[in-house]
Write a protein that holds these residues in place. Structure first.
Motif, PDB file in Angstrom:
ATOM      1  N   VAL A  86       0.843  -1.194   0.000  1.00  0.00           N
ATOM      2  CA  VAL A  86       0.000   0.000   0.000  1.00  0.00           C
ATOM      3  C   VAL A  86       0.872   1.235   0.000  1.00  0.00           C
ATOM      4  CG1 VAL A  86      -1.958  -1.075   1.184  1.00  0.00           C
ATOM      5  CG2 VAL A  86      -0.165  -0.007   2.514  1.00  0.00           C
ATOM      6  N   ARG A  87       0.323   2.322  -0.507  1.00  0.00           N
ATOM      7  CA  ARG A  87       1.059   3.576  -0.494  1.00  0.00           C
ATOM      8  C   ARG A  87       1.033   4.166   0.906  1.00  0.00           C
ATOM      9  NH1 ARG A  87      -1.386   7.418  -4.270  1.00  0.00           N
ATOM     10  NH2 ARG A  87      -0.467   6.085  -5.852  1.00  0.00           N
ATOM     11  N   ALA A  88       2.182   4.617   1.362  1.00  0.00           N
ATOM     12  CA  ALA A  88       2.286   5.216   2.688  1.00  0.00           C
ATOM     13  C   ALA A  88       1.505   6.525   2.712  1.00  0.00           C
ATOM     14  CB  ALA A  88       3.749   5.463   3.035  1.00  0.00           C
ATOM     15  N   THR A  89       0.725   6.710   3.749  1.00  0.00           N
ATOM     16  CA  THR A  89      -0.063   7.942   3.850  1.00  0.00           C
ATOM     17  C   THR A  89       0.840   9.138   4.113  1.00  0.00           C
ATOM     18  OG1 THR A  89      -0.447   7.482   6.186  1.00  0.00           O
ATOM     19  CG2 THR A  89      -2.140   6.769   4.647  1.00  0.00           C
ATOM     20  N   LYS A  90       1.979   8.899   4.745  1.00  0.00           N
ATOM     21  CA  LYS A  90       2.905   9.998   4.995  1.00  0.00           C
ATOM     22  C   LYS A  90       3.513  10.503   3.692  1.00  0.00           C
ATOM     23  CE  LYS A  90       4.148   8.971   9.717  1.00  0.00           C
ATOM     24  NZ  LYS A  90       5.203   8.637  10.664  1.00  0.00           N
ATOM     25  N   GLU A 142       9.971   4.103   8.040  1.00  0.00           N
ATOM     26  CA  GLU A 142       8.866   3.147   8.095  1.00  0.00           C
ATOM     27  C   GLU A 142       8.828   2.273   6.851  1.00  0.00           C
ATOM     28  OE1 GLU A 142       5.303   5.320   8.761  1.00  0.00           O
ATOM     29  OE2 GLU A 142       5.868   5.900  10.798  1.00  0.00           O
ATOM     30  N   ALA A 143       9.119   2.857   5.692  1.00  0.00           N
ATOM     31  CA  ALA A 143       9.117   2.075   4.445  1.00  0.00           C
ATOM     32  C   ALA A 143      10.230   1.036   4.465  1.00  0.00           C
ATOM     33  CB  ALA A 143       9.271   2.997   3.243  1.00  0.00           C
ATOM     34  N   LEU A 171       5.297  -0.932   2.024  1.00  0.00           N
ATOM     35  CA  LEU A 171       4.863   0.466   1.944  1.00  0.00           C
ATOM     36  C   LEU A 171       5.511   1.079   0.714  1.00  0.00           C
ATOM     37  CD1 LEU A 171       5.018   1.846   5.597  1.00  0.00           C
ATOM     38  CD2 LEU A 171       3.010   1.420   4.211  1.00  0.00           C
ATOM     39  N   THR A 172       4.695   1.592  -0.165  1.00  0.00           N
ATOM     40  CA  THR A 172       5.205   2.208  -1.391  1.00  0.00           C
ATOM     41  C   THR A 172       5.021   3.714  -1.297  1.00  0.00           C
ATOM     42  OG1 THR A 172       3.064   2.001  -2.497  1.00  0.00           O
ATOM     43  CG2 THR A 172       4.594   0.147  -2.713  1.00  0.00           C
TER      44      THR A 172
END
Length: 124
Positions: free
Chosen positions: A26-30, A67-68, A75-76
């Protein structure tokens, strides 16, 4: 190709097989937040207000990269992070240019002011 009962799908040669319990990438919200803050920093950089969102974007990008890395590739959003960081650095550069220009203008105006008191010609 025929499928037998209980057969597992064949993975393509370019992708390693995934474990069924692995989470979906999933794409990181940050990453999105870094891009938005970097964009705000770049747009308001000439007004000197861009220093706050640009600084927050750079700090958030550092956390998102950590985090990634810890997520092991699930995490993308690295492209969004790169764009957001470059926009944040652009905003900080614009802030620096604006502050330097204002200091130069202030020094020039201060140099034009006469030194001491300017008395009338008939005063000793």
């Amino acid at each position: 190709m025929t499928t037998a009962a209980g057969a597992t799908p064949v993975a393509s040669p370019s992708e390693p097989p995934r474990h069924p319990l692995d989470p979906d990438p999933v794409r990181a919200t940050k990453a999105r937040a870094v891009f938005a803050l970097g964009l705000m920093g770049a747009l308001t950089g000439l007004l000197v207000g861009g220093v706050v969102p640009a600084t927050v974007a750079l700090l958030l990008a550092r956390q998102a990269r950590r985090e990634a890395y810890a997520s092991g590739g699930f995490l993308t959003g690295a492209a969004w992070l790169r764009r957001g960081e470059s926009l944040a650095w652009t905003g900080l550069t614009l802030v620096a240019v604006t502050v330097i220009a204002m200091v130069v203008v202030g020094v020039i105006r201060l140099a034009e002011v006469p030194y001491g008191h300017d008395y009338a010609p008939n005063v000793d």
